[in-house]
Design an enzyme around this catalytic site. Structure first.
Site, PDB file in Angstrom:
ATOM      1  N   GLY A   1       0.813  -1.395  -0.019  1.00 38.09           N
ATOM      2  CA  GLY A   1      -0.064   0.132  -0.077  1.00 38.09           C
ATOM      3  C   GLY A   1       0.826   1.417  -0.122  1.00 38.09           C
ATOM      4  CB  CYS A   2       0.307   4.618   1.394  1.00 36.37           C
ATOM      5  SG  CYS A   2       1.268   6.140   1.525  1.00 36.37           S
ATOM      6  CG  PHE A   3       5.902   4.563  -1.044  1.00 39.06           C
ATOM      7  CD1 PHE A   3       5.538   6.045  -0.744  1.00 39.06           C
ATOM      8  CD2 PHE A   3       6.355   4.602  -2.389  1.00 39.06           C
ATOM      9  CE1 PHE A   3       5.480   7.130  -1.467  1.00 39.06           C
ATOM     10  CE2 PHE A   3       6.457   5.520  -3.044  1.00 39.06           C
ATOM     11  CZ  PHE A   3       5.893   6.739  -2.827  1.00 39.06           C
TER      12      PHE A   3
ATOM     13  CB  CYS B   1       1.833   3.224   6.109  1.00 37.91           C
ATOM     14  SG  CYS B   1       0.806   4.306   6.139  1.00 37.91           S
TER      15      CYS B   1
END
Length: 183
Positions: free
Chosen positions: A19-21, A23
């Site tokens: 997902g969002c890098f 995080c």
């Protein structure tokens, strides 16, 4: 195994999409033996993509992180456990508030040994839980990795307030706490 040698140290590379890098950096930074975590893009067909191009869902890239680690201090198996406990491996449409192919999960292996270890760890997570639904995270050969723009690197350190709001607001924090006990 992909290795980097520098003064008497030997390092390996692990690549993950979760997902969002933003995080996906902090979970690895906590561990001794992790040398560097780089945010970037992999798995697509456009060389040197920009963040805007990847977000447009036209390049085929995943947002990903490369973890450079010292296997004499932390094993690839331990790195895999950190990865699993940072994602929802049952979501085929993205991660938490982020939807689309660039936010899907994947393990990108750099050797046959990493491939076998990743497969074994995936089977263990499927068998032992905490998930009742199928694990959909694919295990894929490593592809070209492009470092993301500098403002994405170590985002949680550069923008702690925004990162904290995003981590909670996206639903990731609550999910990880409910399923893995992460705080």
């Amino acid at each position: 195994m992909e290795e980097t040698t520098g003064s008497d140290k030997k390092y390996e590379t692990a690549t993950f999409a979760g997902g969002c890098f933003w995080c996906m950096v902090k979970p690895f930074h906590k561990y001794e033996g992790v040398i560097e975590v780089i945010s970037g893009y992999t798995g697509g067909h456009v060389p040197n993509p920009t963040y805007e191009q990847v977000c447009s869902e036209t390049t085929g890239h995943y947002e990903a992180v490369q973890v450079i680690f010292a296997p004499s201090v932390i094993s690839y198996q331990e790195i895999l456990e950190i990865f699993w406990q940072s994602i929802d491996p049952t979501d085929a449409g993205g991660q938490f508030g982020d939807r689309g192919s660039s936010y899907k999960t994947a393990i990108f292996y750099h050797s046959e040994e990493q491939k076998a270890l990743a497969q074994a760890s995936k089977e263990k997570v499927q068998r032992e839980g905490p998930f009742e639904t199928p694990i959909v995270t694919p295990i894929l050969p490593a592809a070209a990795f492009y470092r993301a723009e500098e403002y994405h690197q170590d985002y949680y350190k550069k923008n702690p307030s925004h990162y904290g709001r995003y981590f909670v607001g996206s639903g990731r924090a609550g999910f990880l706490e409910r399923n893995w006990g992460n705080k």
